[in-house]
Motif scaffolding. Structure first.
Motif, PDB file in Angstrom:
ATOM      1  N   GLY A   8       0.813  -1.209   0.000  1.00  0.00           N
ATOM      2  CA  GLY A   8       0.000   0.000   0.000  1.00  0.00           C
ATOM      3  C   GLY A   8       0.847   1.260   0.000  1.00  0.00           C
ATOM      4  O   GLY A   8       0.585   2.208  -0.754  1.00  0.00           O
ATOM      5  N   ALA A   9       1.894   1.274   0.841  1.00  0.00           N
ATOM      6  CA  ALA A   9       2.783   2.428   0.900  1.00  0.00           C
ATOM      7  C   ALA A   9       3.517   2.608  -0.425  1.00  0.00           C
ATOM      8  O   ALA A   9       3.655   3.734  -0.937  1.00  0.00           O
ATOM      9  CB  ALA A   9       3.781   2.270   2.040  1.00  0.00           C
ATOM     10  N   CYS A  38       1.091   3.999  -3.052  1.00  0.00           N
ATOM     11  CA  CYS A  38       0.751   5.406  -2.794  1.00  0.00           C
ATOM     12  C   CYS A  38       1.871   6.336  -3.252  1.00  0.00           C
ATOM     13  O   CYS A  38       1.613   7.396  -3.840  1.00  0.00           O
ATOM     14  CB  CYS A  38       0.472   5.616  -1.300  1.00  0.00           C
ATOM     15  SG  CYS A  38      -1.124   4.961  -0.744  1.00  0.00           S
ATOM     16  N   VAL A  88       1.753   6.506  -7.044  1.00  0.00           N
ATOM     17  CA  VAL A  88       0.631   7.318  -7.517  1.00  0.00           C
ATOM     18  C   VAL A  88       0.988   8.804  -7.444  1.00  0.00           C
ATOM     19  O   VAL A  88       0.742   9.565  -8.382  1.00  0.00           O
ATOM     20  CB  VAL A  88      -0.639   7.018  -6.695  1.00  0.00           C
ATOM     21  CG1 VAL A  88      -1.698   8.081  -6.927  1.00  0.00           C
ATOM     22  CG2 VAL A  88      -1.194   5.643  -7.061  1.00  0.00           C
ATOM     23  N   PHE A  89       1.586   9.213  -6.330  1.00  0.00           N
ATOM     24  CA  PHE A  89       1.942  10.628  -6.177  1.00  0.00           C
ATOM     25  C   PHE A  89       2.998  11.038  -7.197  1.00  0.00           C
ATOM     26  O   PHE A  89       2.895  12.099  -7.823  1.00  0.00           O
ATOM     27  CB  PHE A  89       2.449  10.895  -4.764  1.00  0.00           C
ATOM     28  CG  PHE A  89       2.868  12.324  -4.551  1.00  0.00           C
ATOM     29  CD1 PHE A  89       1.925  13.308  -4.305  1.00  0.00           C
ATOM     30  CD2 PHE A  89       4.211  12.684  -4.618  1.00  0.00           C
ATOM     31  CE1 PHE A  89       2.302  14.634  -4.133  1.00  0.00           C
ATOM     32  CE2 PHE A  89       4.600  14.007  -4.441  1.00  0.00           C
ATOM     33  CZ  PHE A  89       3.639  14.988  -4.200  1.00  0.00           C
ATOM     34  N   CYS A 133      -5.230   6.090 -10.690  1.00  0.00           N
ATOM     35  CA  CYS A 133      -5.276   6.848  -9.437  1.00  0.00           C
ATOM     36  C   CYS A 133      -4.437   8.114  -9.524  1.00  0.00           C
ATOM     37  O   CYS A 133      -4.773   9.132  -8.905  1.00  0.00           O
ATOM     38  CB  CYS A 133      -4.789   5.979  -8.278  1.00  0.00           C
ATOM     39  SG  CYS A 133      -5.900   4.618  -7.855  1.00  0.00           S
ATOM     40  N   SER A 134      -3.379   8.077 -10.313  1.00  0.00           N
ATOM     41  CA  SER A 134      -2.501   9.239 -10.404  1.00  0.00           C
ATOM     42  C   SER A 134      -3.170  10.413 -11.099  1.00  0.00           C
ATOM     43  O   SER A 134      -2.778  11.564 -10.898  1.00  0.00           O
ATOM     44  CB  SER A 134      -1.207   8.878 -11.144  1.00  0.00           C
ATOM     45  OG  SER A 134      -1.468   8.593 -12.505  1.00  0.00           O
TER      46      SER A 134
END
Length: 315
Positions: free
Chosen positions: A22-23, A26, A29-30, A278-279
């Motif tokens: 998950g990390a 994330c 994505v950022f 998601c990005s």
């Protein structure tokens, strides 16, 4: 008692693995979502001031140096049995060439479309990658999974036409040219092919990931270095036009490339598609914050669609 403790330990390991994944996702994505806004911030008089090929070389060189450090620190001794050979390294020339083409297309396309249109339309690679994933890797997707990938495409379309609008009096606006659409189609097909080929190569060889990255990024530096030779004959120096957004692009894209190899080695190329989708939400927020684009109420619709698509695919 021993059985209970063993079950608890397995449960903790599963949750730890999920948290780590998950990390990692994330962060990806950022980074992915911030790429186009950073290029826009680096522009001077609406033009990219740096040589795109030099930026790509710097990204590949950074990934190569990090891979070498990781190989020396963790796998240098154990991987000595798998010494470099042409037979082992040759397959990595193909994805390196494809990634080199796409890295240059990313920068080139910014002149023919705005950052948000780029981020949204790049979701067309979902269709290209999914089809190649199914055809080349023999992975059969369930009907519900195909539907979820279609939802990702629909979320991109919704985001493009409803979720973003120029702020009043702002210079930023949504636009795309016919040449931009052509470049985008090439970009999406090449991107899907590169991802599928890389995943197949990484999983087919029983080598440490750091050693595989060494092969991949050594070819990346070589191929991109050759493509940037023309820049040496120009009036611009190799690092001319570099500013803090450019260095942020180099650091971010290098990190994203290394993290993506982890996903392709131990996960699935389809996960990459969800990262891309998601990005676009991150891209929208950053474009709203720094580029003067105004988020509307309809922004919640693609957010919900992406979340529903992820739920349908992974359940």
């Amino acid at each position: 008692m021993i059985v209970i403790r063993s079950e608890r330990a397995r449960h903790r390991r599963r949750w730890l693995t999920r948290l780590q994944w998950g990390a990692l996702l994330c962060v990806m994505v950022f980074i992915y979502g911030s790429h186009a806004p950073l290029i826009a911030l680096s522009k001077v008089d609406q033009r990219v001031p740096f040589d795109p090929s030099s930026c790509v070389v710097m990204i590949e060189l950074t990934k190569l140096l990090v891979s070498f450090a990781a190989f020396a620190a963790t796998d240098g001794a154990s991987a000595s049995l798998a010494r470099p050979s042409p037979a082992l390294a040759a397959p990595y020339a193909v994805p390196a060439a494809l990634y080199a083409l796409n890295n240059n297309l990313v920068v080139l396309m910014q002149a023919y479309m705005d950052p948000s249109s780029f981020q949204v339309l790049s979701n067309l690679k979902i269709a290209a990658t999914a089809l190649l994933y199914s055809l080349c890797l023999g992975r059969r997707l369930r009907r519900g999974q195909w539907f979820s990938l279609g939802l990702l495409m629909a979320a991109g379309a919704c985001h493009s036409y409803s979720s973003l609008a120029p702020a009043e009096g702002a210079a930023a606006r949504l636009y795309i040219t016919a040449w931009g659409l052509f470049l985008m189609s090439v970009y999406c097909c090449v991107s899907g092919l590169a991802a599928v080929y890389t995943e197949r190569t990484l999983k087919s060889q029983n080598l440490p990931l750091s050693q595989q990255n060494l092969y991949l990024y050594a070819f990346g530096v070589l191929i991109n270095g050759m493509s940037s030779l023309s820049a040496l004959a120009s009036d611009k120096s190799f690092l001319e036009g570099y500013s803090w957004p450019v260095w942020a692009i180099i650091a971010g894209q290098a990190a994203n490339g290394l993290l993506m190899s982890v996903v392709l080695k131990h996960g699935s190329g389809i996960t990459r598609l969800f990262v891309i989708s998601c990005s676009m939400l991150v891209n929208a927020l950053l474009s709203w914050t720094f580029l003067g684009l105004q988020l509307t109420f309809f922004f919640l619709l693609p957010v919900s669609m992406v979340g529903l698509a992820a739920y349908l695919y992974y359940t």
